[in-house]
Design an enzyme around this catalytic site. Structure first.
Site, PDB file in Angstrom:
ATOM      1  N   SER A   1     -29.620 -17.258 -13.382  1.00  0.00           N
ATOM      2  CA  SER A   1     -29.043 -16.434 -14.447  1.00  0.00           C
ATOM      3  C   SER A   1     -29.874 -16.480 -15.721  1.00  0.00           C
ATOM      4  CB  SER A   1     -27.632 -16.914 -14.787  1.00  0.00           C
ATOM      5  OG  SER A   1     -26.838 -16.956 -13.637  1.00  0.00           O
TER       6      SER A   1
ATOM      7  N   GLU B   1     -24.633 -20.652  -1.023  1.00  0.00           N
ATOM      8  CA  GLU B   1     -23.774 -21.169  -2.096  1.00  0.00           C
ATOM      9  C   GLU B   1     -22.322 -20.756  -1.835  1.00  0.00           C
ATOM     10  OE1 GLU B   1     -24.699 -19.551  -5.986  1.00  0.00           O
ATOM     11  OE2 GLU B   1     -24.016 -21.411  -6.932  1.00  0.00           O
TER      12      GLU B   1
HETATM   13  C1  LIG Z   1     -19.517 -23.279 -14.561  1.00  0.00           C
HETATM   14  C2  LIG Z   1     -20.685 -22.359 -14.334  1.00  0.00           C
HETATM   15  C3  LIG Z   1     -21.832 -22.862 -13.736  1.00  0.00           C
HETATM   16  C4  LIG Z   1     -22.934 -21.997 -13.542  1.00  0.00           C
HETATM   17  N1  LIG Z   1     -24.069 -22.529 -12.978  1.00  0.00           N
HETATM   18  C5  LIG Z   1     -25.157 -21.734 -12.829  1.00  0.00           C
HETATM   19  C6  LIG Z   1     -26.386 -22.271 -12.307  1.00  0.00           C
HETATM   20  O1  LIG Z   1     -26.472 -23.456 -11.975  1.00  0.00           O
HETATM   21  N2  LIG Z   1     -27.453 -21.456 -12.215  1.00  0.00           N
HETATM   22  C7  LIG Z   1     -27.392 -20.134 -12.554  1.00  0.00           C
HETATM   23  O2  LIG Z   1     -28.406 -19.449 -12.406  1.00  0.00           O
HETATM   24  N3  LIG Z   1     -26.257 -19.586 -13.067  1.00  0.00           N
HETATM   25  C8  LIG Z   1     -25.149 -20.363 -13.200  1.00  0.00           C
HETATM   26  N4  LIG Z   1     -23.986 -19.822 -13.727  1.00  0.00           N
HETATM   27  C9  LIG Z   1     -23.999 -18.429 -14.175  1.00  0.00           C
HETATM   28  C10 LIG Z   1     -23.196 -17.479 -13.274  1.00  0.00           C
HETATM   29  O3  LIG Z   1     -23.871 -17.259 -12.063  1.00  0.00           O
HETATM   30  C11 LIG Z   1     -23.001 -16.175 -14.061  1.00  0.00           C
HETATM   31  O4  LIG Z   1     -22.229 -16.488 -15.193  1.00  0.00           O
HETATM   32  C12 LIG Z   1     -22.305 -15.126 -13.232  1.00  0.00           C
HETATM   33  O5  LIG Z   1     -23.147 -14.679 -12.205  1.00  0.00           O
HETATM   34  C13 LIG Z   1     -21.862 -13.927 -14.102  1.00  0.00           C
HETATM   35  O6  LIG Z   1     -22.917 -13.450 -14.854  1.00  0.00           O
HETATM   36  P1  LIG Z   1     -22.757 -13.220 -16.440  1.00  0.00           P
HETATM   37  O7  LIG Z   1     -22.217 -14.483 -17.037  1.00  0.00           O
HETATM   38  O8  LIG Z   1     -24.055 -12.701 -16.950  1.00  0.00           O
HETATM   39  O9  LIG Z   1     -21.626 -12.119 -16.594  1.00  0.00           O
HETATM   40  P2  LIG Z   1     -21.812 -10.556 -16.392  1.00  0.00           P
HETATM   41  O10 LIG Z   1     -22.638 -10.282 -15.188  1.00  0.00           O
HETATM   42  O11 LIG Z   1     -22.252  -9.958 -17.686  1.00  0.00           O
HETATM   43  O12 LIG Z   1     -20.337 -10.111 -16.077  1.00  0.00           O
HETATM   44  C14 LIG Z   1     -19.342  -9.948 -17.114  1.00  0.00           C
HETATM   45  C15 LIG Z   1     -18.074  -9.403 -16.457  1.00  0.00           C
HETATM   46  O13 LIG Z   1     -18.328  -8.109 -15.872  1.00  0.00           O
HETATM   47  C16 LIG Z   1     -17.977  -8.107 -14.495  1.00  0.00           C
HETATM   48  N5  LIG Z   1     -18.929  -7.270 -13.755  1.00  0.00           N
HETATM   49  C17 LIG Z   1     -20.279  -7.296 -13.846  1.00  0.00           C
HETATM   50  N6  LIG Z   1     -20.830  -6.389 -13.012  1.00  0.00           N
HETATM   51  C18 LIG Z   1     -19.796  -5.790 -12.364  1.00  0.00           C
HETATM   52  C19 LIG Z   1     -19.710  -4.770 -11.367  1.00  0.00           C
HETATM   53  N7  LIG Z   1     -20.805  -4.181 -10.871  1.00  0.00           N
HETATM   54  N8  LIG Z   1     -18.481  -4.391 -10.939  1.00  0.00           N
HETATM   55  C20 LIG Z   1     -17.337  -4.982 -11.436  1.00  0.00           C
HETATM   56  N9  LIG Z   1     -17.367  -5.960 -12.383  1.00  0.00           N
HETATM   57  C21 LIG Z   1     -18.573  -6.350 -12.834  1.00  0.00           C
HETATM   58  C22 LIG Z   1     -18.061  -9.554 -14.063  1.00  0.00           C
HETATM   59  O14 LIG Z   1     -17.268  -9.800 -12.922  1.00  0.00           O
HETATM   60  C23 LIG Z   1     -17.573 -10.285 -15.301  1.00  0.00           C
HETATM   61  O15 LIG Z   1     -16.164 -10.296 -15.309  1.00  0.00           O
HETATM   62  C24 LIG Z   1     -22.878 -20.636 -13.925  1.00  0.00           C
HETATM   63  C25 LIG Z   1     -21.695 -20.135 -14.526  1.00  0.00           C
HETATM   64  C26 LIG Z   1     -20.620 -20.982 -14.730  1.00  0.00           C
HETATM   65  C27 LIG Z   1     -19.383 -20.422 -15.375  1.00  0.00           C
END
Ligand SMILES: Cc1cc2nc3c(=O)[nH]c(=O)nc-3n(C[C@H](O)[C@H](O)[C@H](O)COP(=O)(O)OP(=O)(O)OC[C@H]3O[C@@H](n4cnc5c(N)ncnc54)[C@H](O)[C@@H]3O)c2cc1C
Length: 392
Positions: free
Chosen positions: A132, A247
């Site tokens: 991410s 995962e």
């Molecule tokens: C506790 C925790 C541990 C993590 N550990 C890691 C890690 O080790 N390595 C790593 O790389 N990442 C990690 N992450 C990151 C995680 O993978 C991302 O937070 C997640 O993939 C969501 O991406 P974002 O935060 O950018 O949210 P966004 O992608 O911006 O999403 C925001 C909202 O929009 C919704 N959304 C987005 N696109 C769509 C769509 N096409 N259709 C419908 N809804 C949509 C999402 O569901 C969400 O509700 C971690 C996150 C958490 C909370």
């Protein structure tokens, strides 16, 4: 599936059961909950992982030549169930065990397998997942961290975020953009990056639980040897998807161990507090019990698919949705059972169970975001399992 254990599987279970009785650290939950998220806590769990490895119980299904046991589905299922039954601690090298190891087994070179796999199993080297970025989460292919090929090295510059265990990691499975001039999914490559390299900076992010489990990673002209590419240059999307599918399909096994232990403890506490006379609480506890049991069966289905085809399928998303939402519901039930006790965090006067219930409630919020949000898992199921049109 025939779930009757053969005499060989029964012998495996009995040997494991006896080993766990003799080796699980005594009173570890109480001793550890006071140091949650700290180095001391992590090192305690790392020693536990080493013990499991030395006992021959790590990497049950991994090839023997790389330190695994070369066993099958039922042994994997038995291991998870016996760990849960015995109330064993989880292993801290979970990202290496559940994500990076299986990716290397599927796509790594022989040299990479020899170099990394046994150290993942023993916990000697801890891994993180650098996927991410600030503008690339659900839409992972939008990532911008770049890697340029210069004199036999890739030179990596960019930023990652939410990297779990970044602060404790020796290595990172990093997805980078190696070609900005092709469609976004095609210009990606997966690199194995030494986190001790010059130019890597790790900045912890404080979560609402108070701990700093995840981090921001900054890469400033970090040199990565070309032999650290996993798969092919430009094929990073497929390699990363494989990691994400592992995962989703296998992380549930690790959390099942914790959920079962938490459930047993909540039941005990509910009895101590006289809460089990309340019919609504009884209903809710029974519902949680049923859901944790369903999770166990879902996990078998996920393992079964991996064993049959060698790779996890999109059905792993069922397990991801399920374990994350089950935990949020369970933590809510825990708060209802415990009342005000449940809100006390560690260090508070009169704190109950070292504050694990307030920690658990807050930490569960991230479950439906990490490893891909629930919305994304439902999109995957809709498209790849139900055959519905894509929504984007
Ligand atoms: C506790 C925790 C541990 C993590 N550990 C890691 C890690 O080790 N390595 C790593 O790389 N990442 C990690 N992450 C990151 C995680 O993978 C991302 O937070 C997640 O993939 C969501 O991406 P974002 O935060 O950018 O949210 P966004 O992608 O911006 O999403 C925001 C909202 O929009 C919704 N959304 C987005 N696109 C769509 C769509 N096409 N259709 C419908 N809804 C949509 C999402 O569901 C969400 O509700 C971690 C996150 C958490 C909370």
């Amino acid at each position: 599936m025939d779930l009757t254990l053969s005499s060989q599987e029964l012998a495996f279970r009995d040997e494991l059961r006896a080993w766990l009785i003799g080796n699980i650290p005594k009173d570890w939950v109480k001793a550890l909950s006071a140091t949650h998220g700290q180095r001391e806590h992590f090192e305690f769990l790392r020693a536990w992982q080493r013990k499991i490895y030395e006992g021959g119980w790590a990497g049950i299904s991994w090839p023997k030549e790389y330190g695994g046991r070369g066993a099958g589905l039922m042994e994997q299922v038995i291991l998870t169930e016996e760990m849960a039954r015995a109330g064993a601690p989880q292993m801290p090298g979970i990202l290496g065990l559940a994500l990076v190891g299986p990716t290397l087994i599927a796509c790594g070179t022989d040299a990479q397998k020899r170099r990394y796999l046994s150290k993942i199993l023993s916990g000697e080297e801890i891994w993180c997942q650098g996927f991410s970025e600030p503008n690339a989460g659900s839409d992972l292919a939008a990532l911008r961290t770049e890697a340029r090929l210069e004199e036999g090295h890739f030179v990596v510059t960019g930023q990652k975020v939410w990297t779990s265990y970044g602060w404790a990691s020796d290595w990172c499975e990093l997805v980078v953009r190696t070609d900005p001039n092709v469609p976004k999914h095609k210009g990606l490559t997966v690199l194995l990056v030494d986190m001790h390299s010059p130019g890597v900076e790790v900045r912890p992010l404080r979560q609402m639980t108070g701990e700093t489990e995840f981090n921001e990673l900054f890469f400033e002209k970090v040199k990565v040897p070309v032999e650290n590419v996993v798969g092919k240059v430009g094929d990073g999307w497929n390699v990363a998807l494989g990691t994400l599918m592992h995962e989703r399909a296998t992380l549930g096994a690790g959390v099942q161990i914790t959920y079962k232990r938490n459930f047993d403890r909540l039941l005990e506490v509910a009895r101590e507090l006289g809460r089990t006379a309340d019919p609504i609480i009884r209903q809710k506890l029974a519902q949680s019990y049923a859901e944790i049991e369903i999770m166990r069966l879902n996990q078998m289905r996920a393992y079964s698919r991996i064993n049959q085809s060698g790779v996890p399928g999109p059905e792993g998303s069922i397990q991801k949705i399920f374990w994350s939402e089950v935990n949020q519901r369970f933590q809510q039930v825990a708060q209802e059972v415990l009342g005000p006790y449940g809100q006390l965090s560690k260090g508070a006067p009169g704190v109950f169970d070292e504050g694990q219930w307030s920690y658990g409630y807050l930490r569960a919020r991230g479950n439906t975001i990490e490893a891909g949000t629930s919305e994304i898992q439902r999109l995957i199921l809709g498209h790849f399992v139900l055959g519905l049109p894509k929504s984007y």
